[in-house]
Design a protein around this motif. Structure first.
Motif, mmCIF file in Angstrom:
data_model
loop_
_atom_site.group_PDB
_atom_site.id
_atom_site.type_symbol
_atom_site.label_atom_id
_atom_site.label_comp_id
_atom_site.label_asym_id
_atom_site.label_seq_id
_atom_site.Cartn_x
_atom_site.Cartn_y
_atom_site.Cartn_z
ATOM 1 N N LYS A 1 0.815 -1.215 0.000
ATOM 2 C CA LYS A 1 0.000 0.000 0.000
ATOM 3 C C LYS A 1 0.852 1.270 0.000
ATOM 4 C CE LYS A 1 -3.928 -2.273 2.221
ATOM 5 N NZ LYS A 1 -4.757 -2.259 0.997
ATOM 6 N N ALA A 2 1.992 1.220 0.670
ATOM 7 C CA ALA A 2 2.865 2.396 0.713
ATOM 8 C C ALA A 2 3.394 2.724 -0.680
ATOM 9 C CB ALA A 2 4.016 2.161 1.682
ATOM 10 N N LYS A 3 3.866 1.704 -1.388
ATOM 11 C CA LYS A 3 4.374 1.927 -2.741
ATOM 12 C C LYS A 3 3.241 2.341 -3.676
ATOM 13 C CE LYS A 3 7.474 1.824 -6.035
ATOM 14 N NZ LYS A 3 8.568 2.818 -6.091
ATOM 15 N N ALA A 4 2.062 1.749 -3.477
ATOM 16 C CA ALA A 4 0.910 2.107 -4.306
ATOM 17 C C ALA A 4 0.591 3.588 -4.180
ATOM 18 C CB ALA A 4 -0.301 1.265 -3.915
ATOM 19 N N LEU A 5 0.578 4.081 -2.965
ATOM 20 C CA LEU A 5 0.292 5.502 -2.748
ATOM 21 C C LEU A 5 1.403 6.382 -3.306
ATOM 22 C CD1 LEU A 5 -1.365 5.955 0.760
ATOM 23 C CD2 LEU A 5 -2.226 6.693 -1.467
ATOM 24 N N GLU A 6 2.638 5.922 -3.186
ATOM 25 C CA GLU A 6 3.768 6.688 -3.730
ATOM 26 C C GLU A 6 3.621 6.860 -5.248
ATOM 27 O OE1 GLU A 6 8.513 5.960 -4.567
ATOM 28 O OE2 GLU A 6 7.616 5.011 -2.799
ATOM 29 N N VAL A 7 3.281 5.775 -5.932
ATOM 30 C CA VAL A 7 3.111 5.829 -7.384
ATOM 31 C C VAL A 7 1.910 6.694 -7.752
ATOM 32 C CG1 VAL A 7 2.574 4.448 -9.436
ATOM 33 C CG2 VAL A 7 4.251 3.614 -7.779
ATOM 34 N N ALA A 8 0.814 6.535 -7.019
ATOM 35 C CA ALA A 8 -0.393 7.315 -7.316
ATOM 36 C C ALA A 8 -0.162 8.802 -7.072
ATOM 37 C CB ALA A 8 -1.557 6.813 -6.470
ATOM 38 N N ARG A 9 0.554 9.133 -6.004
ATOM 39 C CA ARG A 9 0.842 10.550 -5.726
ATOM 40 C C ARG A 9 1.719 11.147 -6.833
ATOM 41 N NH1 ARG A 9 -0.592 11.933 -0.484
ATOM 42 N NH2 ARG A 9 -0.616 10.229 1.044
ATOM 43 N N ALA A 10 2.698 10.375 -7.275
ATOM 44 C CA ALA A 10 3.586 10.868 -8.325
ATOM 45 C C ALA A 10 2.808 11.084 -9.625
ATOM 46 C CB ALA A 10 4.734 9.887 -8.545
ATOM 47 N N ALA A 11 1.915 10.166 -9.948
ATOM 48 C CA ALA A 11 1.128 10.298 -11.176
ATOM 49 C C ALA A 11 0.211 11.513 -11.094
ATOM 50 C CB ALA A 11 0.300 9.035 -11.415
ATOM 51 N N ALA A 12 -0.412 11.710 -9.946
ATOM 52 C CA ALA A 12 -1.311 12.858 -9.774
ATOM 53 C C ALA A 12 -0.535 14.169 -9.812
ATOM 54 C CB ALA A 12 -2.070 12.724 -8.461
ATOM 55 N N ALA A 13 0.667 14.180 -9.223
ATOM 56 C CA ALA A 13 1.473 15.398 -9.229
ATOM 57 C C ALA A 13 1.983 15.722 -10.633
ATOM 58 C CB ALA A 13 2.656 15.236 -8.271
ATOM 59 N N ALA A 14 2.291 14.684 -11.409
ATOM 60 C CA ALA A 14 2.800 14.895 -12.765
ATOM 61 C C ALA A 14 1.708 15.363 -13.717
ATOM 62 C CB ALA A 14 3.428 13.602 -13.289
ATOM 63 N N ALA A 15 0.465 15.075 -13.358
ATOM 64 C CA ALA A 15 -0.658 15.451 -14.235
ATOM 65 C C ALA A 15 -1.775 16.069 -13.385
ATOM 66 C CB ALA A 15 -1.167 14.229 -14.984
ATOM 67 N N PRO A 16 -1.540 17.289 -12.872
ATOM 68 C CA PRO A 16 -2.523 17.894 -11.958
ATOM 69 C C PRO A 16 -3.883 18.139 -12.604
ATOM 70 C CG PRO A 16 -0.844 19.486 -12.623
ATOM 71 C CD PRO A 16 -0.373 18.151 -13.087
ATOM 72 N N ASN A 17 -3.928 18.196 -13.920
ATOM 73 C CA ASN A 17 -5.199 18.419 -14.605
ATOM 74 C C ASN A 17 -5.828 17.131 -15.117
ATOM 75 O OD1 ASN A 17 -5.017 21.277 -14.306
ATOM 76 N ND2 ASN A 17 -3.602 21.349 -16.037
ATOM 77 N N ASN A 18 -5.194 16.015 -14.807
ATOM 78 C CA ASN A 18 -5.732 14.731 -15.245
ATOM 79 C C ASN A 18 -6.718 14.233 -14.197
ATOM 80 O OD1 ASN A 18 -5.930 11.724 -15.477
ATOM 81 N ND2 ASN A 18 -4.580 12.080 -17.214
ATOM 82 N N ARG A 19 -7.973 14.253 -14.564
ATOM 83 C CA ARG A 19 -9.043 13.897 -13.635
ATOM 84 C C ARG A 19 -8.907 12.458 -13.138
ATOM 85 N NH1 ARG A 19 -14.670 12.192 -14.229
ATOM 86 N NH2 ARG A 19 -16.115 13.563 -13.087
ATOM 87 N N ASP A 20 -8.598 11.539 -14.050
ATOM 88 C CA ASP A 20 -8.508 10.137 -13.670
ATOM 89 C C ASP A 20 -7.403 9.900 -12.647
ATOM 90 O OD1 ASP A 20 -10.572 9.576 -15.374
ATOM 91 O OD2 ASP A 20 -9.292 8.858 -17.009
#
Length: 577
Positions: free
Chosen positions: A358-377
């Protein structure tokens, strides 16, 4: 924009014949050690059984290893050879799969057909168009591969130097997928033949059709850019962006055309042939023919390993087979420059979550969201992972700006997601407002009706209104054990214990592993005097990995039973309704 949208449903397909099932208890996930109590590793049959088990569990690479070993220990290629072929194909080793593809007279017809298709793809991959064309004409793969064969034929002809055969649009009676993707292939092959006017006629037909316009716009735009008609390409992209303003592929293409940048090169023969296979794979996936879909994607990626959307779909299929590691490996092929990268990363995060990291999952998800702040998905995926990890307030904080930004046209699904996090975080009044707002937008959505209805029931509020809501949800989804549990719990709260038992027994049959359902059924049994059965249900709760709250409640009931029934709390009006 993705090409793996399924245009039309195809006929139902038989399961991949080469993949017969094995007993569930055989779940070997690696090469068998010498001296294994289960199998004698010197035995071809032992390796064969291990390969069957690995194949059943989605471990195609392991299965291929087992079958390969089995083949070296046995003089009879027969069934072992068929399984080895299937495993190699599903694992993506197309060269070896083509080399061992069964061709014997006694080979099952379904395996023969898939063997021919695999050999055709390998021939195209190595530039042997004449062999590919000969196989398609002399030994055409039949059902369910007619679509693929029809779409591949022009590309095989082009590779073989058959100029006339290359520009014949493939047809298959009443088959829209072949019609549309065949016309796309014809447009590309006409462009290769420098017959530009005819190619454009095909592109215009595809992009003027409401059913196919969004799928083929990027192709037509790239064609216009290669003709240095940048203004026409910009106009085409602008028209598409009015319908899909956040489509990253369209946005990038428009910016490139406006700047008169280098256009995408015309597809190669291998890339063009891969396109039809991906379309077929998407159709198989839509029909839940997972192994056929996976096999077709592997064949397509042999021809065009840079097809990012194919890797994403392959990862999705592996997740369906509960092969999270294989899914992560597939998603890893999508590079950061791809329009599919954020999607691949969010799916990687969920796969990691499924593996328990779960820790790595959140790390990857946070990075993806930060890299694409306008990406709704990406933002929604992060919010949902935070919710699943119990970080409810942070989940709400991620969703707040999304919902605020869409205030003029709210999405009930975002309101629902936020309501779930709010409720789990103990912020019920806010959750209730979101659920009621979502229901105003989509009053017949079973998930909304069930969630709000059940929560009211569990809180002892608005019971009559809640009963009507969950009944409506059950009517819409009669096979949902969770919704039937809500209905049974409503009758329990209203004091109709006999009906509650009836509904909750049915729910427990559908959801035998759900602690809440079993707990509710135990309570209902107790109220109708079936106390032995009640204690059995509460004990069962303790065997089903309950939460600490569920465990404590069940243990208390086992020790003390239930107290006297109290009159239900029935409020006559619904707040904010």
């Amino acid at each position: 924009m993705t090409r793996i949208k399924v245009l039309l449903a195809c006929v139902s397909l038989a399961a991949l014949a080469a993949c017969s099932s094995t007993p569930r208890e055989i779940t070997m996930r690696g090469p068998i050690a010498l001296g294994s109590p289960l199998f004698d590793t010197r035995s071809a049959y032992g390796q064969f059984l291990a390969g069957q088990a690995a194949l059943r569990d989605g471990q195609s690479k392991q299965a291929a290893t087992f079958f390969d070993t089995a083949a070296t220990l046995d003089d009879d290629p027969g069934v072992i050879g068929e399984r080895a072929f299937t495993a190699l194909l599903l694992a993506g080793d197309i060269t070896r799969a083509a080399a061992v593809a069964p061709t014997a007279a006694d080979t099952p017809e379904a395996v023969k057909r898939l063997s021919v298709l695999t050999r055709v793809i390998e021939a195209i991959a190595v530039g042997d168009g004449k062999t590919a064309q000969t196989l398609l004409t002399s030994s055409p793969p039949g059902f369910p591969h007619q679509q693929a064969a029809a779409l591949l034929a022009p590309w095989a002809a082009a590779l073989a130097g058959d100029k006339d055969g290359a520009v014949v649009q493939p047809t298959l009676r009443n088959d829209k997928l072949v019609q549309f993707f065949g016309q796309q292939g014809q447009a590309r092959l006409l462009e290769r033949a420098k017959r530009y006017d005819e190619a454009e006629t095909d592109y215009k037909a595809l992009t003027s059709n409401a059913t196919t316009a969004s799928i083929f716009t990027l192709d037509y735009g790239a064609f216009l850019e290669r003709r240095k008609r940048h203004a026409d390409a910009v106009a085409l992209y602008d028209a598409a962006l009015r319908a899909a303003p956040n489509d990253l592929g369209l946005l990038r293409a428009r910016a490139r055309a406006a700047a008169k940048g280098a256009p995408p090169p015309a597809p190669t023969i291998r890339q063009g042939a891969a396109e039809g296979l991906i379309a077929c794979a998407a159709t198989f996936a839509g029909e839940r023919q997972v192994q056929f879909a996976q096999a077709y994607l592997r064949l397509a990626l042999r021809l065009d390993p840079a097809r990012d959307e194919a890797w994403v779909l392959l990862g999705d299929l592996m997740n369906q087979n509960e092969d999270s590691k294989g899914a992560i490996e597939a998603f890893s092929h999508v590079p950061p420059t791809s329009t599919h990268y954020v999607t691949a990363q969010t799916k990687t995060a969920w796969s990691l979550n499924d593996l328990g990291d779960k820790a790595k999952a959140l790390e990857v998800a946070r990075a993806a969201a930060a890299a694409a702040p306008n990406n709704r998905d990406a933002q929604v995926a992060l919010a949902d992972l935070l919710r699943s990890g119990g970080q409810w307030d942070e989940s709400v904080a991620v969703l707040d700006p999304l919902i605020a930004g869409e205030a003029a046209s709210p999405d009930w699904r975002l309101l629902y997601l936020r309501a779930v996090s709010l409720e789990q975080g103990g912020r019920w009044p806010e959750a209730e407002r979101d659920l009621q707002a979502a229901l105003k937008l989509n009053p017949d959505e079973p998930e909304l009706l069930n969630f709000l209805g059940y929560t009211w029931i569990d809180r002892g509020e608005h019971l009559k209104e809640a009963l009507a809501m969950v009944q409506k949800a059950v009517d819409a989804r009669p096979q949902s054990g969770a919704m039937l549990d809500s209905l049974g719990w409503a009758y329990y709260r209203l004091g109709d214990y006999k009906t509650a038992v009836e509904k909750l027994e049915a729910a427990a049959e559908m959801e035998p592993g759900d602690p809440d359902v079993n707990d509710h059924l135990g309570d209902a049994y107790w109220r109708v005097g079936r106390k032995t059965e009640a204690t059995f249900q509460w004990r069962r709760v303790l065997s089903l990995e309950p939460t600490e709250k569920q465990k404590a409640a069940a243990e208390a009931k086992l020790k003390n039973g239930l107290g006297p029934a109290t009159a239900p709390i029935v409020k006559s009006t619904v707040a904010n309704n």
